[in-house]
Design an enzyme around this catalytic site. Structure first.
Site, PDB file in Angstrom:
ATOM      1  N   ASP A  41       0.821  -1.218   0.000  1.00  0.00           N
ATOM      2  CA  ASP A  41       0.000   0.000   0.000  1.00  0.00           C
ATOM      3  C   ASP A  41       0.857   1.271   0.000  1.00  0.00           C
ATOM      4  O   ASP A  41       0.361   2.374   0.194  1.00  0.00           O
ATOM      5  CB  ASP A  41      -0.948   0.015   1.205  1.00  0.00           C
ATOM      6  N   GLU A  72       3.045   2.285   2.149  1.00  0.00           N
ATOM      7  CA  GLU A  72       3.601   2.727   3.426  1.00  0.00           C
ATOM      8  C   GLU A  72       5.043   2.236   3.511  1.00  0.00           C
ATOM      9  O   GLU A  72       5.414   1.266   2.852  1.00  0.00           O
ATOM     10  CB  GLU A  72       2.782   2.143   4.594  1.00  0.00           C
ATOM     11  N   ARG A 111       7.893  27.449   0.377  1.00  0.00           N
ATOM     12  CA  ARG A 111       7.291  28.631  -0.264  1.00  0.00           C
ATOM     13  C   ARG A 111       5.997  29.067   0.403  1.00  0.00           C
ATOM     14  O   ARG A 111       5.609  30.217   0.325  1.00  0.00           O
ATOM     15  CB  ARG A 111       7.065  28.363  -1.761  1.00  0.00           C
ATOM     16  N   GLN A 112       5.320  28.109   1.082  1.00  0.00           N
ATOM     17  CA  GLN A 112       4.105  28.501   1.818  1.00  0.00           C
ATOM     18  C   GLN A 112       4.557  28.916   3.223  1.00  0.00           C
ATOM     19  O   GLN A 112       4.395  28.184   4.186  1.00  0.00           O
ATOM     20  CB  GLN A 112       3.118  27.325   1.851  1.00  0.00           C
ATOM     21  N   HIS A 143      13.974  29.898   0.760  1.00  0.00           N
ATOM     22  CA  HIS A 143      13.259  30.891  -0.037  1.00  0.00           C
ATOM     23  C   HIS A 143      13.135  32.221   0.704  1.00  0.00           C
ATOM     24  O   HIS A 143      13.347  33.292   0.130  1.00  0.00           O
ATOM     25  CB  HIS A 143      11.880  30.306  -0.358  1.00  0.00           C
ATOM     26  N   ASP A 154      13.051  38.512  -9.560  1.00  0.00           N
ATOM     27  CA  ASP A 154      11.904  39.120  -8.877  1.00  0.00           C
ATOM     28  C   ASP A 154      12.382  39.874  -7.637  1.00  0.00           C
ATOM     29  O   ASP A 154      13.535  39.716  -7.203  1.00  0.00           O
ATOM     30  CB  ASP A 154      10.827  38.074  -8.515  1.00  0.00           C
ATOM     31  N   LYS A 185       8.405  41.042 -11.151  1.00  0.00           N
ATOM     32  CA  LYS A 185       7.541  40.048 -11.792  1.00  0.00           C
ATOM     33  C   LYS A 185       6.227  39.918 -11.035  1.00  0.00           C
ATOM     34  O   LYS A 185       6.134  40.300  -9.857  1.00  0.00           O
ATOM     35  CB  LYS A 185       8.271  38.712 -11.876  1.00  0.00           C
ATOM     36  N   ASP A 218      18.701  32.715  -8.765  1.00  0.00           N
ATOM     37  CA  ASP A 218      17.441  32.472  -8.068  1.00  0.00           C
ATOM     38  C   ASP A 218      17.611  31.288  -7.105  1.00  0.00           C
ATOM     39  O   ASP A 218      18.603  30.555  -7.185  1.00  0.00           O
ATOM     40  CB  ASP A 218      16.323  32.192  -9.078  1.00  0.00           C
ATOM     41  N   THR A 255       9.501  31.570 -14.375  1.00  0.00           N
ATOM     42  CA  THR A 255      10.154  32.798 -13.882  1.00  0.00           C
ATOM     43  C   THR A 255      11.421  33.069 -14.692  1.00  0.00           C
ATOM     44  O   THR A 255      11.659  34.182 -15.152  1.00  0.00           O
ATOM     45  CB  THR A 255      10.514  32.637 -12.375  1.00  0.00           C
TER      46      THR A 255
END
Ligand code: R5P
Length: 300
Positions: free
Chosen positions: A34, A36, A93-94, A127, A165, A188, A218, A226
């Protein structure tokens, strides 16, 4: 000291081990039908300092689970200390709430890592400069910029550095300071719904002076949009050659194909993220960060 690796970037872990005059200690990673995973470390670690290397790039969730299980196995087996080396820190990034109702994914990840009792963590070119501050354990934030700087000085002197950016200005300023080179910044915009990237303007290009070569710097390439939008803008501004230096080669979707067929001359990345052969393309060059990481581990 004993050094272990998850399955996400074993070639880098092997190079780090070699720099430390060690061999990777074996880890049995059994995959059930499965999908795991059962992790078992196959070396004695009682009262030993241990290091685990795992980049949490795609498949991010799976690679994080492996990292968590290896750390847990080391702790339960009596390791004196566990240092986590996470050259690419997935979900970074979050790092804040962009729109109402969102989770701060990297905060959740950090809480998980810390709850396992890791003593310290090494990360690479994160980041956001604020990410290391989210950790309560000691964080060693290393960078590929000195490696890039040596390479640029050797092969591409007399260029202008470009941040694609506004978020990357700090990074480009550091490199510009290291190798005494001018820099400019592209502004950007990315549509959060569609992911479409548009470049608006370049700030800092010297006026009335022919620029032969631009070097975009970057932290990561994911879709490649980008870089491509930035490179096209630079070429429209009469710059003859565009080179790219990026730490994390995430290379999602069609990025390798897009970059190979773009106006970019060469894409220089690091081995922070393992790049499968299927994602190699002729314009790609990979520099190693193994020594940078090993030099830091030697100081622990
Ligand atoms: C964004 O702020 C980052 O620094 C990178 O420029 C971005 O994540 C690259 O993503 P993509 O290759 O999808 O444009």
């Amino acid at each position: 000291m004993k050094i272990f690796s998850g399955s996400s970037n074993k070639p880098l872990a092997e190079k780090i081990a070699k720099e430390l005059n060690l061999r990777l200690s074996p880890v049995d990673i059994h995959i059930f039908p499965d999908l795991e995973r059962r992790i078992r470390i196959l070396d004695k670690v009682v009262d030993q300092d241990t290091v685990v290397v795992q980049s949490t790039s795609t498949p991010t969730d799976q690679n994080y689970m492996e990292l968590f299980f290896i750390i847990d196995a080391l702790k339960r087996s009596g390791a004196k200390s566990v240092s986590a080396v996470v050259p690419y820190l997935g979900y970074q990034r979050q790092d804040h709430i962009f729109r109402d109702g969102e989770a701060v994914s990297i905060d959740v990840i950090i809480k998980n890592i810390e709850s396992l009792g890791v003593d310290r963590i090494i990360v690479f070119d994160v980041h956001s400069v604020k990410t290391p501050e989210l950790f309560k354990i000691p964080v060693f934030h290393l960078s590929a910029l000195p490696v890039f700087g040596d390479f640029v000085r050797k092969y591409y002197n007399d260029s202008i550095l470009i941040s694609p950016d506004a978020g990357g200005i700090r990074r480009v300023k550091i490199l510009a300071g290291l190798i005494k080179m001018p820099f400019a910044v592209i502004t950007k915009d990315r549509d959060l719904e569609t992911g479409e990237v548009t470049a608006e303007k370049i700030e800092g290009l010297p006026k009335n002076k022919k620029i032969k070569r631009a070097i975009i710097v970057d932290d990561m390439i994911s879709s490649g949009k980008t870089i491509i939008v930035a490179a096209e803008m630079l070429r429209k501004n009469k710059i003859d050659e565009v080179f790219v230096f990026v730490t994390h080669a995430i290379f999602s979707e069609e990025a390798p194909k897009l970059l190979q067929n773009s106006v970019v001359e060469k894409v220089i990345v690091t081995d922070a993220v393992f790049i499968p052969k299927s994602k190699y393309f002729p314009k790609l060059k990979v520099l190693s960060i193994a020594k940078t990481i090993a030099d830091q581990i030697k100081k622990f």
